[in-house]
Design a protein around this motif. Structure first.
Motif, short mmCIF file in Angstrom:
data_model
loop_
_atom_site.label_atom_id
_atom_site.label_comp_id
_atom_site.label_asym_id
_atom_site.label_seq_id
_atom_site.Cartn_x
_atom_site.Cartn_y
_atom_site.Cartn_z
N GLU A 86 0.86 -1.18 0.00
CA GLU A 86 0.00 0.00 0.00
C GLU A 86 0.89 1.23 0.00
O GLU A 86 1.72 1.41 0.90
CB GLU A 86 -0.90 0.01 1.23
N VAL A 87 0.75 2.07 -1.01
CA VAL A 87 1.56 3.28 -1.13
C VAL A 87 0.83 4.45 -0.48
O VAL A 87 -0.33 4.71 -0.79
CB VAL A 87 1.87 3.60 -2.61
N VAL A 88 1.52 5.14 0.43
CA VAL A 88 0.93 6.26 1.17
C VAL A 88 1.77 7.51 0.93
O VAL A 88 3.00 7.49 1.12
CB VAL A 88 0.87 5.94 2.68
N GLY A 89 1.12 8.58 0.56
CA GLY A 89 1.80 9.86 0.38
C GLY A 89 1.83 10.62 1.70
O GLY A 89 0.83 11.23 2.10
N SER A 90 2.97 10.61 2.36
CA SER A 90 3.10 11.26 3.67
C SER A 90 4.57 11.35 4.03
O SER A 90 5.39 10.55 3.59
CB SER A 90 2.35 10.44 4.73
N THR A 91 4.87 12.33 4.87
CA THR A 91 6.16 12.31 5.53
C THR A 91 6.07 11.38 6.74
O THR A 91 4.97 11.03 7.20
CB THR A 91 6.58 13.70 6.02
N TYR A 92 7.19 10.99 7.24
CA TYR A 92 7.26 10.18 8.46
C TYR A 92 6.60 10.93 9.62
O TYR A 92 5.84 10.35 10.41
CB TYR A 92 8.72 9.91 8.75
N GLU A 93 6.86 12.22 9.70
CA GLU A 93 6.37 13.02 10.81
C GLU A 93 4.85 13.22 10.77
O GLU A 93 4.23 13.47 11.80
CB GLU A 93 7.07 14.38 10.83
N GLU A 94 4.26 13.10 9.60
CA GLU A 94 2.81 13.29 9.47
C GLU A 94 2.01 12.03 9.77
O GLU A 94 0.79 12.09 9.90
CB GLU A 94 2.47 13.76 8.06
N LEU A 95 2.68 10.89 9.87
CA LEU A 95 1.97 9.64 10.11
C LEU A 95 1.32 9.65 11.49
O LEU A 95 1.94 10.04 12.48
CB LEU A 95 2.93 8.45 10.02
N ASP A 96 0.10 9.16 11.56
CA ASP A 96 -0.63 9.05 12.82
C ASP A 96 -0.68 7.58 13.21
O ASP A 96 -1.38 6.79 12.56
CB ASP A 96 -2.04 9.60 12.65
N PRO A 97 0.05 7.17 14.25
CA PRO A 97 0.04 5.76 14.65
C PRO A 97 -1.36 5.23 14.94
O PRO A 97 -1.64 4.04 14.71
CB PRO A 97 0.92 5.74 15.90
N GLU A 98 -2.24 6.08 15.43
CA GLU A 98 -3.60 5.62 15.72
C GLU A 98 -4.37 5.30 14.43
O GLU A 98 -5.28 4.47 14.44
CB GLU A 98 -4.35 6.67 16.53
N ARG A 99 -3.98 5.92 13.34
CA ARG A 99 -4.66 5.67 12.07
C ARG A 99 -4.05 4.49 11.33
O ARG A 99 -4.77 3.63 10.81
CB ARG A 99 -4.61 6.91 11.16
N VAL A 100 -2.71 4.43 11.28
CA VAL A 100 -2.07 3.37 10.49
C VAL A 100 -1.86 2.10 11.30
O VAL A 100 -1.60 1.03 10.74
CB VAL A 100 -0.73 3.85 9.91
N GLY A 101 -1.94 2.19 12.64
CA GLY A 101 -1.75 1.01 13.47
C GLY A 101 -0.28 0.75 13.76
O GLY A 101 0.59 1.59 13.51
N VAL A 125 9.22 3.82 17.75
CA VAL A 125 8.68 3.04 18.86
C VAL A 125 7.16 3.05 18.83
O VAL A 125 6.50 2.02 19.04
CB VAL A 125 9.22 3.58 20.20
N ALA A 126 6.57 4.21 18.52
CA ALA A 126 5.10 4.32 18.49
C ALA A 126 4.48 3.49 17.37
O ALA A 126 3.34 3.04 17.48
CB ALA A 126 4.70 5.79 18.33
N LEU A 127 5.24 3.25 16.30
CA LEU A 127 4.71 2.52 15.15
C LEU A 127 4.98 1.02 15.23
O LEU A 127 4.45 0.26 14.40
CB LEU A 127 5.31 3.08 13.86
N LEU A 128 5.79 0.59 16.18
CA LEU A 128 6.13 -0.82 16.31
C LEU A 128 5.34 -1.48 17.44
O LEU A 128 5.13 -0.88 18.49
CB LEU A 128 7.62 -0.99 16.58
N ARG A 129 4.93 -2.71 17.23
CA ARG A 129 4.37 -3.50 18.32
C ARG A 129 5.49 -3.82 19.31
O ARG A 129 6.68 -3.79 18.94
CB ARG A 129 3.76 -4.79 17.79
N PRO A 130 5.16 -4.16 20.56
CA PRO A 130 6.20 -4.62 21.48
C PRO A 130 6.96 -5.80 20.88
O PRO A 130 6.36 -6.76 20.39
CB PRO A 130 5.40 -5.03 22.72
N GLY A 131 8.28 -5.70 20.88
CA GLY A 131 9.11 -6.73 20.26
C GLY A 131 9.32 -6.55 18.78
O GLY A 131 10.08 -7.30 18.16
N GLY A 132 8.64 -5.55 18.18
CA GLY A 132 8.79 -5.30 16.75
C GLY A 132 10.19 -4.82 16.41
O GLY A 132 10.91 -4.27 17.26
N THR A 133 10.59 -5.00 15.16
CA THR A 133 11.96 -4.74 14.73
C THR A 133 12.08 -3.44 13.95
O THR A 133 11.25 -3.14 13.09
CB THR A 133 12.47 -5.90 13.86
N LEU A 134 13.13 -2.68 14.26
CA LEU A 134 13.51 -1.48 13.53
C LEU A 134 14.76 -1.79 12.72
O LEU A 134 15.72 -2.33 13.25
CB LEU A 134 13.80 -0.34 14.51
#
Length: 254
Positions: A86-101, A125-134
């Motif tokens: 899924e291609v999303v037009g956004s900056t990293y800073e504009e992403l809303d974790p509550e919207r994208v999950g 950290v806000a975009l990763l599940r606990p234990g998720g990888t960066l």
């Protein structure tokens, strides 16, 4: 920001001449993943140079790219190959974790140095599940011959200045309370290019992109005078890996 958004006018050349990413990188990243890997987010996906290798191993990817011209090439690649992206037009800073999950994996290829240095790790950290990888990595192509590299650097230094660093260290990741299991690695590759293709690659580099057209053409012509044909290059893929802790200390993300 001017340099961060300077690639769009050369999006097709960027896709053609920028180095891709080896399967060994995907293996390295996936070896750091714990738990399920069903959903990933790519920050600054560009034209899909890294998307191409990760989409074969990750069922669903949200590819975020702010530049419309780069995003257009990425979208064409997604459609052409039938990727699960899924291609999303956004900056990293504009992403809303509550919207994208949240995601099992967040990765960024040659793009994380353009993000806000104050909030970049908090946002990950806000975009990763606990234990998720960066996974943060790049692909820096340089001349393999040190003497030739020094000669080109001396020629271009007054116009281009010095190359910026990553903007972070392993210690920065280790110091963040939301990140753990930090690993640093590098994957070198040798590539032989024609002199014309090497110059076309240079023309997609941000330091060259922000020059006026005539100044860029003049500088590239002078670089060409120094080059053999073919040109031996070294592509370094620096990698930083980490995992989100189970319960990171809360921080505000402006």
């Amino acid at each position: 920001m001017d340099r961060a958004l300077s690639f769009g006018s050369a999006a097709a050349d960027y896709h053609r001449y920028r180095p891709g990413y080896p399967e060994a990188l995907v293996e390295l990243v996936l070896a750091h993943v714990t738990g399920p890997l069903s959903r990933a987010i790519e920050v600054g996906a560009g034209t899909g140079k890294a998307t191409a290798v990760f989409t074969t191993r990750v069922p669903a990817i949200v590819a975020v790219e702010p530049d419309p011209e780069m995003r257009a090439v990425l979208t064409q690649e997604v459609i052409r190959h039938g990727w699960g992206v899924e291609v999303v037009g956004s900056t990293y800073e504009e992403l809303d974790p509550e919207r994208v999950g949240t995601f099992d994996l967040l990765y960024a290829a040659a793009s994380f140095h353009w993000t806000d240095p104050i909030s970049r790790w908090d946002r990950a950290v806000a975009l990763l599940r606990p234990g998720g990888t960066l996974a943060v990595f790049g692909a820096a192509r340089d001349l393999a011959d040190p003497g030739l590299r020094d000669a080109v650097d001396a020629l271009t230094a007054d116009t281009l200045g010095s190359a910026p660093g990553l903007g972070w260290t392993t210690a920065d990741l280790e110091a963040h309370p939301g990140l753990t299991a930090v690993v640093e690695a590098s994957l070198p590759q040798h590539e032989s290019l024609s002199a014309a293709d090497y110059l076309a690659h240079l023309a997609t580099v941000s330091a060259y992109r922000v020059l006026a057209d005539d100044a860029r053409a003049d500088l590239l012509a002078r670089v060409r005078d120094l080059l053999p044909d073919p040109v031996e290059t070294l592509v370094r893929v620096p990698v930083h890996l980490a995992r989100r802790t189970a319960s990171p200390h809360p921080r505000s993300t402006p």
